[in-house]
Design a protein around this motif. Structure first.
Motif, PDB file in Angstrom:
ATOM      1  N   VAL A 119       0.835  -1.206   0.000  1.00  0.00           N
ATOM      2  CA  VAL A 119       0.000   0.000   0.000  1.00  0.00           C
ATOM      3  C   VAL A 119       0.866   1.250   0.000  1.00  0.00           C
ATOM      4  O   VAL A 119       1.739   1.406   0.866  1.00  0.00           O
ATOM      5  CB  VAL A 119      -0.926   0.010   1.230  1.00  0.00           C
ATOM      6  N   PRO A 120       0.645   2.174  -0.931  1.00  0.00           N
ATOM      7  CA  PRO A 120       1.413   3.427  -0.929  1.00  0.00           C
ATOM      8  C   PRO A 120       1.144   4.235   0.343  1.00  0.00           C
ATOM      9  O   PRO A 120       0.078   4.128   0.955  1.00  0.00           O
ATOM     10  CB  PRO A 120       0.893   4.174  -2.164  1.00  0.00           C
ATOM     11  N   TYR A 121       2.121   5.046   0.720  1.00  0.00           N
ATOM     12  CA  TYR A 121       1.903   5.967   1.835  1.00  0.00           C
ATOM     13  C   TYR A 121       0.708   6.870   1.543  1.00  0.00           C
ATOM     14  O   TYR A 121       0.435   7.214   0.387  1.00  0.00           O
ATOM     15  CB  TYR A 121       3.152   6.816   2.075  1.00  0.00           C
ATOM     16  N   LEU A 122       0.003   7.227   2.604  1.00  0.00           N
ATOM     17  CA  LEU A 122      -1.171   8.109   2.572  1.00  0.00           C
ATOM     18  C   LEU A 122      -2.418   7.440   2.024  1.00  0.00           C
ATOM     19  O   LEU A 122      -3.457   8.081   1.871  1.00  0.00           O
ATOM     20  CB  LEU A 122      -0.883   9.408   1.791  1.00  0.00           C
ATOM     21  N   VAL A 123      -2.333   6.135   1.734  1.00  0.00           N
ATOM     22  CA  VAL A 123      -3.511   5.379   1.306  1.00  0.00           C
ATOM     23  C   VAL A 123      -3.918   4.448   2.451  1.00  0.00           C
ATOM     24  O   VAL A 123      -3.137   3.586   2.844  1.00  0.00           O
ATOM     25  CB  VAL A 123      -3.227   4.563   0.039  1.00  0.00           C
ATOM     26  N   PRO A 124      -5.116   4.613   3.004  1.00  0.00           N
ATOM     27  CA  PRO A 124      -5.526   3.791   4.146  1.00  0.00           C
ATOM     28  C   PRO A 124      -5.976   2.392   3.728  1.00  0.00           C
ATOM     29  O   PRO A 124      -6.901   2.261   2.917  1.00  0.00           O
ATOM     30  CB  PRO A 124      -6.698   4.575   4.748  1.00  0.00           C
ATOM     31  N   PRO A 125      -5.378   1.339   4.294  1.00  0.00           N
ATOM     32  CA  PRO A 125      -5.844  -0.009   3.989  1.00  0.00           C
ATOM     33  C   PRO A 125      -7.011  -0.449   4.861  1.00  0.00           C
ATOM     34  O   PRO A 125      -7.605  -1.496   4.614  1.00  0.00           O
ATOM     35  CB  PRO A 125      -4.605  -0.864   4.278  1.00  0.00           C
TER      36      PRO A 125
END
Length: 533
Positions: A119-125
């Motif tokens: 998951v890229p940073y700043l993307v909430p899983p």
């Protein structure tokens, strides 16, 4: 010690929040996000391996809360009231917990990306929301434990993925068989972790990447208990017969040659046998004892693995970077001048009057030929091997090497690069310890849980955090939706309820039930599909 007290797995100050939210708020919606790689332990990292949520759901939201719901109401809240009243200095009101007990389940809905997603940073899983009015306090009450139980596993998994990617990169470059790669990173971290539960959690993160070498048994137990793994039907984690210094020292009178013979003949006549080899004199063992044992090693049905355990792992395994100048005595009047020239030109060793010299902590040191070569080249000289389809030397299958002390991601790359530069395939196993897996914090990937939306007076209200004193702590806003754009996960915030329902986040937990389950095998497959050499 394991402490189960579901309603108290939080910061004390959250006890006040059931009364502190605006009286008209009926819903709180939050997310778990890794916000920044500024402090990442992985150079140039841009993604975090999302792993660990299912463990949190099963162990805390289900098993631990079951203890709360399965006793009578008075018993369920009694210890909570006693402890929190003492800590806060006034009699706390536990009606909100009594109402929860009356309800009989956790009114929460958790949506998530598939575990194993990078998951890229700043993307909430992960997103979390309460599903029933009157329990808006519950969403962020679990913030503390949600964070505590998730960031360590995903951080270890991210570190493990980084190791795996480098192993794959050099296997591809040097022609090392890819089926050896999962065994190249071996988890040696157990003794250095913050307790056995931390070892199990982090050890699972190691296994989740696809690396299978581990000496952390609790990690395998964890995989079976929470992620559907089964050692009877799949390779979850594995290790080998191996010694430690205490074992070697018990042969102090007989010596190491007899020790090796005893192990190979009587205790481990086939398979992989790893022997710690620096108890006394590592280079004597390599250059004198191994040649004497060569015939027996080559006749054995398996691989003897030599394990140095002290010194600079880069130099022990790969030797020294030697100046190409045949002899500096032909160019300089003094050895001091020669050494300065070697240092300026980036070399670690040089020849002076026919002998090798290096430098350590501003001291000149004399080096033997075998030290300059390093272990892998010495093993090649003794046992030979084959050549890969990429033209690199591959050690004979009867001999190998592992180094399990002071390994880091930068050193891993150094070791494999220097072996390649010397013409060797990357056939070496590296032990990954607690320095890699525990020298981290929640800030390593900026992981945090933040609320971004509430329902107030029946209307949806987007909320957000944007501290003027620290811009990097700015949160997303409103309801959240994750979509793929040009192959990458992208966050869209402040979306409508309809849009939020259409994104890639899927419901995995709702009203006490795990509604979507995953397995270790699926997580490994997911991670593998995203790693490119």
């Amino acid at each position: 010690m394991t402490i189960t007290a579901a309603s108290m797995q939080k910061d004390v100050y959250k006890e006040f929040h059931s009364r502190a939210y605006h009286p008209d708020v009926t819903e709180v919606y939050a997310n778990f996000t890794s916000r920044s790689g500024k402090l990442s332990n992985v150079d140039n990292n841009d993604k975090v391996a999302f792993v660990g949520l299912q463990y949190f759901i099963k162990s805390y939201l289900q098993d631990e809360w079951a203890e709360f719901f399965n006793v009578d109401k008075a018993s369920a809240v009694a210890n909570h009231k006693r402890i929190l009243s003492a800590m806060l200095g006034y009699p706390v009101n536990v009606k909100y917990l009594e109402d929860l007990h009356d309800l009989g389940y956790l009114p929460l809905k958790i949506k998530a990306l598939p575990e194993g997603t990078l998951v890229p940073y700043l993307v909430p899983p992960i997103t979390v929301v309460n599903t029933k009015e009157g329990f808006q306090w519950l969403t962020n009450m679990i913030e503390t434990v949600l964070s505590c139980e998730n960031w360590p596993i995903q951080t270890s998994a991210t570190t493990s993925v980084a190791y795996l990617k480098v192993f794959k990169e050099f296997a591809e470059k040097t022609g090392l068989p890819m089926d050896f790669v999962p065994f190249q990173g071996h988890d040696f971290s157990f003794r250095g972790m913050f307790g056995k539960q931390a070892a199990a959690m982090s050890g699972f993160g190691h296994l989740a990447s696809g690396l299978v070498g581990t000496d952390t048994i609790p990690a395998v137990l964890f995989a079976e208990k929470y992620y559907g793994a089964n050692v009877d039907t799949e390779l979850v984690g594995c290790s080998v017969d191996a010694t430690e210094h205490s074992v070697t020292c018990s042969w102090i009178m007989e010596g190491e040659i007899e020790f090796f013979k005893y192990l190979m003949r009587e205790q481990s006549p086939k398979g992989i046998l790893s022997v710690v080899s620096d108890t006394w004199d590592f280079w004597t063992l390599v250059t004198e004892y191994l040649p004497q044992l060569k015939q027996e090693i080559m006749a054995r049905e398996g691989t003897l693995v030599i394990r140095p355990d002290s010194g600079d792992p880069v130099k022990i395994l790969t030797g020294y970077k030697v100046s190409p100048v045949s002899d500096y005595a032909e160019l300089f009047n003094t050895q001091n001048e020669a050494e300065k020239d070697a240092i300026i030109n980036g070399y670690e060793a040089y020849r002076w009057n026919g002998e090798y010299f290096g430098f350590e902590e501003e001291q000149t040191i004399s080096l033997m030929d075998f030290e300059v070569k390093g272990l892998i080249e010495c093993l090649w000289d003794i046992f030979g091997g084959t050549t890969t389809d990429k033209g690199f030397k591959l050690l004979d299958e009867h001999i190998g090497a592992i180094y399990g002390d002071a390994i880091t991601l930068p050193r891993q790359r150094q070791i494999l690069q220097r072996l390649m530069d010397k013409g060797f395939a990357s056939k070496v196993v590296l032990g990954i310890g607690s320095y890699s897996y525990q020298y981290v914090t929640r800030d390593t990937h900026g992981s945090a849980v933040k609320a971004t939306s509430v329902v107030k007076n029946g209307e949806r209200v987007a909320i957000f955090k944007d501290p003027k004193t620290d811009a990097k702590k700015k949160s997303a806003k409103g309801l959240l939706k994750i979509e793929r754009v040009n192959g990458e996960f992208v966050l869209f915030d402040d979306v409508t309820e309809l849009e939020e329902s259409q994104g890639l986040l899927e419901v995995v937990f709702e009203n006490g039930q795990l509604v979507k389950e995953t397995t270790l095998a699926q997580i490994r497959e997911m991670i593998n599909s995203q790693i490119s050499c």
